[in-house]
Structures are given as C-alpha cells and as structure tokens.
Design a protein around this motif. Structure first.
Motif, PDB file in Angstrom:
ATOM      1  N   LYS A   1      42.625  -0.865  45.239  1.00  0.00           N
ATOM      2  CA  LYS A   1      42.623   0.584  45.051  1.00  0.00           C
ATOM      3  C   LYS A   1      41.286   0.962  44.438  1.00  0.00           C
ATOM      4  CE  LYS A   1      44.310   4.752  44.649  1.00  0.00           C
ATOM      5  NZ  LYS A   1      43.389   5.586  45.365  1.00  0.00           N
TER       6      LYS A   1
ATOM      7  N   ARG B   1      44.651  -4.332  51.543  1.00  0.00           N
ATOM      8  CA  ARG B   1      45.887  -4.632  50.808  1.00  0.00           C
ATOM      9  C   ARG B   1      45.535  -5.191  49.428  1.00  0.00           C
ATOM     10  NH1 ARG B   1      48.633  -8.710  53.871  1.00  0.00           N
ATOM     11  NH2 ARG B   1      48.901  -7.058  55.364  1.00  0.00           N
ATOM     12  N   GLY B   2      46.140  -4.622  48.393  1.00  0.00           N
ATOM     13  CA  GLY B   2      45.903  -5.092  47.036  1.00  0.00           C
ATOM     14  C   GLY B   2      44.655  -4.519  46.394  1.00  0.00           C
TER      15      GLY B   2
ATOM     16  N   GLY C   1      47.420  -8.435  46.981  1.00  0.00           N
ATOM     17  CA  GLY C   1      48.598  -7.571  46.962  1.00  0.00           C
ATOM     18  C   GLY C   1      49.815  -8.274  46.405  1.00  0.00           C
ATOM     19  N   SER C   2      50.851  -7.482  46.123  1.00  0.00           N
ATOM     20  CA  SER C   2      52.105  -8.035  45.618  1.00  0.00           C
ATOM     21  C   SER C   2      52.894  -8.645  46.768  1.00  0.00           C
ATOM     22  CB  SER C   2      52.922  -6.928  44.955  1.00  0.00           C
ATOM     23  OG  SER C   2      53.339  -5.987  45.936  1.00  0.00           O
TER      24      SER C   2
ATOM     25  N   ALA D   1      54.106  -5.927  49.155  1.00  0.00           N
ATOM     26  CA  ALA D   1      53.011  -5.372  49.966  1.00  0.00           C
ATOM     27  C   ALA D   1      52.604  -6.349  51.058  1.00  0.00           C
ATOM     28  CB  ALA D   1      51.814  -5.037  49.086  1.00  0.00           C
ATOM     29  N   ARG D   2      52.574  -7.648  50.734  1.00  0.00           N
ATOM     30  CA  ARG D   2      52.191  -8.641  51.739  1.00  0.00           C
ATOM     31  C   ARG D   2      53.248  -8.747  52.829  1.00  0.00           C
ATOM     32  NH1 ARG D   2      51.582 -11.719  47.291  1.00  0.00           N
ATOM     33  NH2 ARG D   2      52.902 -13.374  48.114  1.00  0.00           N
TER      34      ARG D   2
ATOM     35  N   SER E   1      49.387 -11.171  40.450  1.00  0.00           N
ATOM     36  CA  SER E   1      50.806 -10.871  40.661  1.00  0.00           C
ATOM     37  C   SER E   1      51.635 -12.088  41.041  1.00  0.00           C
ATOM     38  CB  SER E   1      50.961  -9.789  41.732  1.00  0.00           C
ATOM     39  OG  SER E   1      50.445 -10.252  42.962  1.00  0.00           O
TER      40      SER E   1
ATOM     41  N   GLU F   1      44.815  -6.481  43.046  1.00  0.00           N
ATOM     42  CA  GLU F   1      46.009  -7.287  42.800  1.00  0.00           C
ATOM     43  C   GLU F   1      45.879  -8.536  43.654  1.00  0.00           C
ATOM     44  OE1 GLU F   1      50.850  -6.774  42.644  1.00  0.00           O
ATOM     45  OE2 GLU F   1      49.616  -5.144  43.411  1.00  0.00           O
TER      46      GLU F   1
END
Length: 153
Positions: free
Chosen positions: A81, A78-79, A53-54, A57-58, A134, A94
């Motif tokens: 999709k 998380r990260g 994740g970005s 998001a984290r 990212s 991500e």
C-alpha cells in the motif's frame, strides 16, 4: 562563401524559447499503483521473502489469477500500500518470510531495496517503509498459490 563564414553560420546556438529549463515546464504525477508495483517487485527480489500479503489476500489473489482478465498487476501489488504525495511517498508492506531466516535482516534488506528502487525510478523521497510480517512459510507447507489437481476431468 569562405569556409570560416560557413562554420560561423552553421554553428549558431539555438534560441531558448519559453525561458527556463525544459524540465521545470509542467508537472509530473505518479499514481499510487505505480509506486506499489515498483515496491512489490523490489521486495520480492529479497532473499527470504516467500510471498507478499496475508494468507487471505494470497488465496483470493490465486483465485483471481486463474480468472481470464484477472491480471498480473494485482499479483505484483499484493501486500503493498502506497501513499504518494507531490515529492514524498510512504509505503506499507505485508510479507511472508521463509522459515529459518533472520526476520530483522530480511526486513532491513526489503526496506533498503524498496527505498532504492522507488527513489531511483520515481524521484520521490521515501519517508517510511513499514513492514508487517504476517506469516512464516514452513519447509513442509504446500504453497497456497500452487496449482492443485483439478477435481473434475
């Protein structure tokens, strides 16, 4: 009754009802979240992947994890999709990599691990795994997800 008559009566083959292979009777659907969890765990298993994740998001995920009922499943996905169809799936990941690793090699390993895990567990064909790097975790950077000292006592 003789022994040969008992053997013949006891070894009758069961009659198939409904026709066809039982595996073809009905439909199995797999939710996007299931594929996202599998992919997230498989990606995290790769050496060189620091987090998923970005940064935003984290950070939000770390806050959510501290809230009772926030759930671990949000951390796992998380990260990730996933778009899941009837027989195929496509994934977008991500990731944050550790400083010093070969990013192309980490991405290749993540792709291989994710495809292997998702196809083995779901039977879906993975048509693509897109990976966005990212961030890079520098050795002297503190983790955003680590517990900080409480400000109040």
């Amino acid at each position: 009754m003789s022994e040969s008559q008992q053997h013949t009566e006891g070894s009758r083959t069961p009659v198939k009802r409904g026709g066809g292979d039982p595996a073809t009777r009905g439909r199995t659907t797999i939710a996007d979240g299931v594929v996202e969890k599998i992919a997230g765990l498989a990606a995290r298993d790769v050496l060189g992947v620091h987090a998923m994740g970005s940064g935003l998001a984290r950070t939000l995920g770390a806050v959510r994890d501290r809230v009772p009922g926030g759930g671990r499943s949000a951390t796992v996905t998380r990260g990730v999709k996933a778009e899941v169809g009837e027989v195929q799936t496509a994934l977008d990941l991500e990731i944050v990599v550790d400083y010093g690793v070969a990013i192309a090699e980490v991405a290749r390993s993540v792709r291989e691990n994710v495809i292997s895990a998702v196809e083995r567990m779901t039977g879906l064909e993975v048509v693509e795994v897109n990976i966005a790097v990212s961030d890079v975790k520098l050795p002297d950077e503190a983790d955003e997800e680590e517990e900080s000292e409480p400000r109040l006592q």
